[in-house]
Enzyme design. Structure first.
Site, PDB file in Angstrom:
ATOM      1  N   LEU A  17       0.852  -1.307  -0.004  1.00  0.00           N
ATOM      2  CA  LEU A  17       0.093   0.005  -0.050  1.00  0.00           C
ATOM      3  C   LEU A  17       0.671   1.161   0.032  1.00  0.00           C
ATOM      4  O   LEU A  17       0.511   2.285  -0.585  1.00  0.00           O
ATOM      5  CB  LEU A  17      -1.097  -0.088   1.291  1.00  0.00           C
ATOM      6  CG  LEU A  17      -1.860   1.225   1.146  1.00  0.00           C
ATOM      7  CD1 LEU A  17      -2.909   1.143  -0.048  1.00  0.00           C
ATOM      8  CD2 LEU A  17      -2.708   1.221   2.394  1.00  0.00           C
ATOM      9  N   GLY A 433      19.122  17.244  11.329  1.00  0.00           N
ATOM     10  CA  GLY A 433      20.178  16.326  11.365  1.00  0.00           C
ATOM     11  C   GLY A 433      20.086  15.630   9.898  1.00  0.00           C
ATOM     12  O   GLY A 433      21.128  15.759   9.116  1.00  0.00           O
ATOM     13  N   SER A 434      19.049  14.916   9.483  1.00  0.00           N
ATOM     14  CA  SER A 434      18.811  14.166   8.211  1.00  0.00           C
ATOM     15  C   SER A 434      18.718  15.236   6.969  1.00  0.00           C
ATOM     16  O   SER A 434      18.042  16.224   7.066  1.00  0.00           O
ATOM     17  CB  SER A 434      17.966  13.037   8.208  1.00  0.00           C
ATOM     18  OG  SER A 434      16.812  13.759   8.286  1.00  0.00           O
ATOM     19  N   GLU A 485      23.409  12.546   7.733  1.00  0.00           N
ATOM     20  CA  GLU A 485      22.922  11.103   8.270  1.00  0.00           C
ATOM     21  C   GLU A 485      22.490  10.202   6.883  1.00  0.00           C
ATOM     22  O   GLU A 485      21.628   9.333   7.005  1.00  0.00           O
ATOM     23  CB  GLU A 485      21.447  11.016   8.743  1.00  0.00           C
ATOM     24  CG  GLU A 485      21.739  11.952  10.332  1.00  0.00           C
ATOM     25  CD  GLU A 485      20.499  12.091  11.119  1.00  0.00           C
ATOM     26  OE1 GLU A 485      19.655  11.178  11.127  1.00  0.00           O
ATOM     27  OE2 GLU A 485      20.524  13.108  11.837  1.00  0.00           O
ATOM     28  N   TRP A 562      11.336   2.929  20.321  1.00  0.00           N
ATOM     29  CA  TRP A 562      11.270   2.561  18.924  1.00  0.00           C
ATOM     30  C   TRP A 562      11.916   1.249  18.717  1.00  0.00           C
ATOM     31  O   TRP A 562      12.033   0.911  17.475  1.00  0.00           O
ATOM     32  CB  TRP A 562      11.672   3.655  18.047  1.00  0.00           C
ATOM     33  CG  TRP A 562      10.699   4.733  17.923  1.00  0.00           C
ATOM     34  CD1 TRP A 562       9.368   4.727  18.507  1.00  0.00           C
ATOM     35  CD2 TRP A 562      11.326   6.020  17.336  1.00  0.00           C
ATOM     36  NE1 TRP A 562       9.028   6.154  18.279  1.00  0.00           N
ATOM     37  CE2 TRP A 562       9.974   6.725  17.456  1.00  0.00           C
ATOM     38  CE3 TRP A 562      12.414   6.397  16.802  1.00  0.00           C
ATOM     39  CZ2 TRP A 562       9.743   8.154  17.172  1.00  0.00           C
ATOM     40  CZ3 TRP A 562      12.083   7.852  16.157  1.00  0.00           C
ATOM     41  CH2 TRP A 562      11.060   8.660  16.329  1.00  0.00           C
ATOM     42  N   GLU A 667       9.027  19.990  17.327  1.00  0.00           N
ATOM     43  CA  GLU A 667       7.953  20.456  16.345  1.00  0.00           C
ATOM     44  C   GLU A 667       7.012  21.602  16.866  1.00  0.00           C
ATOM     45  O   GLU A 667       6.661  21.692  17.897  1.00  0.00           O
ATOM     46  CB  GLU A 667       7.133  19.420  16.005  1.00  0.00           C
ATOM     47  CG  GLU A 667       6.334  19.141  15.030  1.00  0.00           C
ATOM     48  CD  GLU A 667       4.707  19.659  15.441  1.00  0.00           C
ATOM     49  OE1 GLU A 667       4.035  20.148  14.519  1.00  0.00           O
ATOM     50  OE2 GLU A 667       4.420  19.929  16.752  1.00  0.00           O
ATOM     51  N   HIS A 696       6.956  17.590   7.133  1.00  0.00           N
ATOM     52  CA  HIS A 696       5.848  16.562   7.009  1.00  0.00           C
ATOM     53  C   HIS A 696       5.031  16.548   5.771  1.00  0.00           C
ATOM     54  O   HIS A 696       4.735  15.672   5.185  1.00  0.00           O
ATOM     55  CB  HIS A 696       5.023  15.900   8.100  1.00  0.00           C
ATOM     56  CG  HIS A 696       5.838  15.740   9.220  1.00  0.00           C
ATOM     57  ND1 HIS A 696       6.143  16.649  10.198  1.00  0.00           N
ATOM     58  CD2 HIS A 696       6.588  14.704   9.682  1.00  0.00           C
ATOM     59  CE1 HIS A 696       6.574  16.258  11.411  1.00  0.00           C
ATOM     60  NE2 HIS A 696       6.968  15.127  11.000  1.00  0.00           N
TER      61      HIS A 696
HETATM   62  N1  GLN Z   1      18.287  13.360  13.806  1.00  0.00           N
HETATM   63  C1  GLN Z   1      17.014  12.792  13.156  1.00  0.00           C
HETATM   64  C2  GLN Z   1      16.820  13.456  11.625  1.00  0.00           C
HETATM   65  O1  GLN Z   1      17.046  14.506  11.438  1.00  0.00           O
HETATM   66  C3  GLN Z   1      15.973  13.099  13.945  1.00  0.00           C
HETATM   67  C4  GLN Z   1      14.750  12.562  13.264  1.00  0.00           C
HETATM   68  C5  GLN Z   1      13.377  12.463  14.168  1.00  0.00           C
HETATM   69  O2  GLN Z   1      13.467  13.188  15.139  1.00  0.00           O
HETATM   70  N2  GLN Z   1      12.232  11.865  13.851  1.00  0.00           N
HETATM   71  O3  GLN Z   1      16.301  12.576  10.956  1.00  0.00           O
END
Ligand code: GLN
Ligand code: ZN
Length: 757
Positions: A17, A433-434, A485, A562, A667, A696
């Site tokens: 999906l 970060g990423s 990352e 997680w 956030e 997002h």
């Molecule tokens: N350091 C991670 C990134 O930037 C944090 C991701 C997250 O908080 N879910 O992807």
């Protein structure tokens, strides 16, 4: 014994999906091709449950994105800005889920929030003064009919009226009371519709009942259901709860005219005692959640059989089932080809949990359950002591003392020292970060994993990506850089792979939100750092630039939250083991010249117990220390950041400050900015970077929009404590939206800086 399932994973065994939806978003397939994929997933899921002999199989647990969003559509709570796009129903739905930017207009997505204490996210219903609640039940009716045509009379399920109105955000002056009548009318009509289609049962999910409720909440719940149930007619009504016990309203719920009540005996600490103390009405059916819908370990039949015996002594009609939707566990063990059978035999994913229910039903029906072969096999399995005990790790945890959890000197002094050392401008800009995990990054990683390219080739590739990323950030003008990352597929799995004690699945995906899935690693044994995990990349990145580079780690609480945790030792013990391992990495980064280190605790709030009275004792009293353990050994001049993927921490604000980080990013763009008022009221001392735009969604925020967000922030946060950053990592985005978004972010920060300097 009859069996019931609350919900089945809808992403498909191989995430069909997800892939189909993403293709649809890119216009690579049509709506009807997407529908075909969805249909075959539903057919498969139904087949598994029919074969497993499940008596109460749900329909309507399927969703293209999220069940709460489905409820918004069901009740016509679709804000005008989406209707004005004049898109097809499906595209309107996706616009609410993901935002829309295109020929028809430019609108943001619904806010997204964590679903109770899980890592699943739902879309927050939005109700304004013009909302006209009206039933629009085509989708659930179709799903019921589809299964019926395939030969199964399912239990249609929808989010209940109380939970829907409780989770909704009211953007106008009206409150939930103002919508009670129209919502009641819609649910009555819904029941009538299902009765007409031949439904024997209709299920309303009311997980909000497991949270702390006020007297008004309970009265409101009663008001809604007194009226809804008055229209019952031909179908029986089941109210389903999960994720805890309903200690605030047990008596009220059992007194109402429900035909069935679903209670969680796995996570509900008090469920059994509530039933014991108050009894259970003989004319109702108790749907007892006894198979854990959230963890992957095999059910312990000895315990479950004893539990069900207790329950049966208290209630006349009992059905056994899952404790919550199986949405929170992976689909099937069938696709795991690499783990040995010695490991796999301890696990049960969704499909295997269906088998467990079948076996439990057989065992419980037997005159002597202990004589049934499946029971004997299960007892033997649970007697096995698993490998992975490490005495050295256990001793280190046992030896921890007060001082291991305190960083010195204290915050204010460190802040001064760090400002001098780093010499950053007002409103420093950074990212979380990423950077975008482009197709190139993903295919190269997968080639490396398959052994198609060598370690050396892979590392050269990662270095190339890092260098590109550094140059890009310099060009954009960010102040604190990251390495991007690129070596990580996932912020927890990556660390799990570098730690002893973890094991990994190949395809055990779980939906996090929409098309985003995660593959949690499994805590199998005691945890320790096997080797440096990130030092090589952070050091390399810092060698490329004069600007400070932020080292990037995941914190112990998030790693644990997680993962699929062990059930044979406490969460606290596991968290401290992981904390010690991350601490070694933190100190290693510092020793290698990294001046800023971010330890993400993206999931800290997620496992906060749903009841206030359980918060500290069951959770915060070990979770906050586990984080402090990670950084208490740092020198004062090293700046420690943390990041959280949400802003709902007003109620634990003291505990967040008590994590004793130097900077926290979180956030804020998708939710209102009330958190900033709370920071101010509480004299929050940690420096803050409330996300200035929503990552997002694929939309590109304008400079003006970001500047406006910064202006709101400067009114509430001391200027010298404010950072400017997106609200989360950029890995799910493409470069085409990331680069212009970050340029706008820097431009807005510079403008704000000039105005405030
Ligand atoms: N350091 C991670 C990134 O930037 C944090 C991701 C997250 O908080 N879910 O992807
Ligand atoms: Zn985040």
């Amino acid at each position: 014994m009859a069996t019931s399932v609350i919900g089945y994973p809808r992403i498909g065994n191989l995430r069909e999906l997800k892939f189909a939806s993403e293709k649809y978003f890119k216009n690579e397939i049509t709506a009807s091709q997407l529908e075909t994929v969805a249909k075959s997933i539903r057919e498969y899921n139904l087949g598994v449950q029919v074969k497993g002999g499940i008596d109460y199989i749900p329909s309507g647990d399927f969703s293209y994105y999220d069940a709460v969003l489905d409820a918004s559509v069901l009740l016509n709570a679709i804000p005008k800005r989406y209707k004005d796009l004049k898109l097809s129903d499906l595209d309107t739905y996706f616009a609410m889920a993901r935002g829309y930017q295109g020929a028809s207009g430019d609108v943001k997505a619904f806010a997204m929030k964590k679903w109770f204490n899980t890592n699943y996210h739902y879309l927050v219903p939005e109700i304004d003064d013009d909302t006209k609640i009206e039933l629009n039940a085509k989708a659930p009716y179709d799903l019921f009919t589809e299964a019926l045509n395939a030969g199964t009379k399912t239990v249609p399920v929808v989010v209940g009226a109380f939970t829907f109105l409780k989770l909704a955000k009211y953007t106008g002056s009206k409150t939930r009371e103002d919508f009670a009548d129209s919502v009641i009318a819609a649910y009555k009509q819904l029941i009538a519709g299902f009765t007409k289609l031949g439904a024997e049962w209709v299920r309303f999910d009311e997980p909000s009942l497991v949270k702390d409720l006020t007297a008004e909440d309970i009265a409101f719940f009663e008001k809604l259901y007194k009226e809804i149930l008055a229209a019952k007619g031909g179908s029986k009504i089941l109210v389903q709860t999960y994720f805890g016990d309903i200690r605030d309203c047990y008596k009220n719920v059992t007194a109402l005219d429900f035909d069935g009540i679903g209670l969680d005996f796995v996570e509900g600490k008090k469920t059994l005692s509530l039933v014991k103390e108050n009894g259970f009405p003989a004319d109702k059916t108790l749907f007892a959640g006894v198979v854990n819908g959230k963890n992957i370990w095999k059910n312990n039949y000895e315990k479950t059989v004893a539990l069900v015996k207790d329950i049966k002594a208290l209630a006349a009609n009992v059905v056994i089932g899952t404790s919550c939707s199986l949405l929170h566990v992976p689909c099937t063990l069938k696709n795991e080809t690499k783990l040995s059978s010695d490991i796999l035999k301890h696990f049960a994913f969704a499909e295997e949990k269906i088998t467990e229910l079948k076996e439990l039903s057989k065992i419980l029906d037997a005159a002597d359950p202990t004589a049934v072969q499946e029971y004997k096999d299960n007892v033997a399995l649970h007697a096995i002591v698993r490998s992975g005990t490490d005495d050295d790790v256990r001793a280190k945890v046992a030896a921890l003392s007060e001082k291991d959890f305190v960083r010195l000197p204290e915050f204010a002094e460190r802040e001064k020292i760090q400002k001098e050392r780093l010499n950053l401008p007002l409103f420093p800009t950074t990212t979380i970060g990423s950077f975008p995990q482009t197709k190139e990054v993903r295919t190269t990683r997968s080639a490396f994993r398959k052994g198609e390219i060598t370690v050396a080739e892979y590392e050269v590739f990662i270095e190339k990506k890092i260098e590109e990323c550094v140059r890009l950030q310099e060009e954009i003008g960010l102040d604190v850089l990251v390495h991007g990352e690129f070596e990580r597929n996932d912020m927890v799995e990556y660390f799990g792979e570098c730690l002893d004690g973890y094991i990994f699945t190949e395809r055990a995906w779980v939906q996090s939100y929409g098309t985003r899935c995660v593959k949690p690693p499994v805590v199998w044994g005691d945890i320790k750092r096997a080797k440096p995990m990130t030092v090589r990349w952070s050091k390399y990145t810092q060698s490329l630039t004069k600007k400070p580079v932020k080292g990037m780690l995941t914190g112990p609480v998030t790693i644990l939250n997680w993962s699929f945790p062990r059930e044979d030792i406490s969460l606290k013990e596991s968290a401290l083991q992981i904390g010690l391992a991350i601490r070694e990495e933190v100190l290693d980064l510092e020793a290698n010249g990294i001046s800023i280190i971010q330890v993400d605790e993206a999931a800290l709030r997620e496992k906060l117990p749903l009841r206030k009275e359980d918060w500290h004792e069951d959770y915060l009293d070990w979770a906050i220390p586990a984080f402090r353990l990670v950084h208490s050994g740092l020198k004062p001049e090293t700046q420690l950041h943390t990041h959280m993927c949400y802003s709902e921490f007003s109620d634990i604000i003291k505990d967040i400050d008590d994590m004793d980080a130097d900077v926290i990013t979180f956030e804020a763009s998708r939710s209102d900015l009330t958190i900033l008022d709370t920071l101010k009221e509480n004299n929050f001392r940690t420096e803050v970077g409330p996300g200035v735009y929503d990552i997002h969604s694929p939309r590109i925020p304008s400079k003006e929009e970001i500047k406006e967000a910064i202006d709101k922030m400067t009114k509430r946060v001391p200027l010298t404590k404010l950072w400017v950053n997106p609200d989360c990592g950029l890995k799910t985005r493409g470069n085409e939206e990331t680069v212009p978004s970050l340029k706008n972010l820097v431009a807005a920060a510079v403008e704000a800086r000039n105005e405030n300097n």
